[in-house]
Design an enzyme around this catalytic site. Sequence first.
Site, PDB file in Angstrom:
ATOM      1  N   PHE A 211      -0.316   3.565   3.532  1.00 33.23           N
ATOM      2  CA  PHE A 211      -1.529   3.865   4.301  1.00 33.23           C
ATOM      3  C   PHE A 211      -1.889   2.635   5.126  1.00 33.23           C
ATOM      4  CE2 PHE A 211      -2.108   5.667  -0.038  1.00 33.23           C
ATOM      5  CZ  PHE A 211      -1.850   6.997   0.266  1.00 33.23           C
ATOM      6  N   GLY A 232       3.761  -1.164  -1.207  1.00 37.06           N
ATOM      7  CA  GLY A 232       2.765  -1.908  -0.451  1.00 37.06           C
ATOM      8  C   GLY A 232       1.857  -0.983   0.327  1.00 37.06           C
ATOM      9  N   ARG A 233       0.855  -1.593   0.980  1.00 42.79           N
ATOM     10  CA  ARG A 233      -0.074  -0.856   1.840  1.00 42.79           C
ATOM     11  C   ARG A 233      -0.653   0.369   1.142  1.00 42.79           C
ATOM     12  NH1 ARG A 233       2.403  -1.070   8.020  1.00 42.79           N
ATOM     13  NH2 ARG A 233       2.268  -3.335   8.257  1.00 42.79           N
ATOM     14  N   GLY A 234      -1.339   0.134   0.045  1.00 39.52           N
ATOM     15  CA  GLY A 234      -1.857   1.264  -0.698  1.00 39.52           C
ATOM     16  C   GLY A 234      -3.365   1.371  -0.807  1.00 39.52           C
TER      17      GLY A 234
END
Length: 305
Positions: A211, A232-234
Amino acid sequence: AKGTPVGFAAGTTGGAGGVTVTPTTTAELLGYLADSTKRIIVLTKIFDYTSYYGTTNGKACKSWTCTNGKNPQMTLDNSTGQCSGQTLYDVTYYTSGSSKALVVNSNKTIIGKGSSAGIKGIGLTLENVSNVIIQNIQITDLNPQYVWGGDAINLAGATKVWIDHNYIARVGRQFIVSHYDPNTGITISNNYFDGRTSYSPSCNDHHYWVFLFLGEADQITMMQNHIYYTAGRGPHIGGYTGAYKQQLHLVNNYYDSVDGHAIDAGANSWVLAEGNYFKAVKQPDTGSSAGGTEYFVQTVAEASA
């Protein structure tokens, strides 16, 4: 739609009261999504757009090298400059996903019937629209071997959007991305984000690009989602200076087998996290050293304050 949204998207009704349609072809679905008529669009099967727009011949670089026998993603060479100074290779990829998406207009409900309905090979774009519900569909297989191969759901200047009970897997880039225009009244709930992949930049079969929330003045609720096998990018949220102020409420999400980081708050982001469960997560939060403001509710007293 089944149920009603809570959080920032409360009050979203989608196509309720409009025309109910059941498309049978890819062209028909494309038209129903993009037109200006209030609609409830019922999907009864998987609509495969993988080859709908043909293929593109381009260049890509090998940004990562795996020494464990895994296959990392390649990066498509585009205007971002990520392939600058690297060897370029000839590649062919599907145009659907990489540069084409299904445009969704305002006042639409997209709902799947049964457990095997949705779209394949292409994502959805909601740009400057309002009052949209996306419920119980699959979005899968957008050039997963390539970074920039495709985002499952793009938000750009959208308001009152409820994304609920969907399954998203095997995409080249983000599961959900909010672009720079403000995205307000957004609730992302009860979805299964499946990060298992054969093409991982981390060389660990975990999808990294999950996200990415970039919209100025974003207001997003994420609740009761299953975020599985990511790296990553959570989400990643913020990172911009000036007038930016992004708000994110993370509540009761299940982070499961994350071989990397989960929450990553940058400058001018405000994150309220409560009731989230982290199982086998290497780094639940990167910390707020980059300028994000985070508050983690840890007790009943704090939750009721």
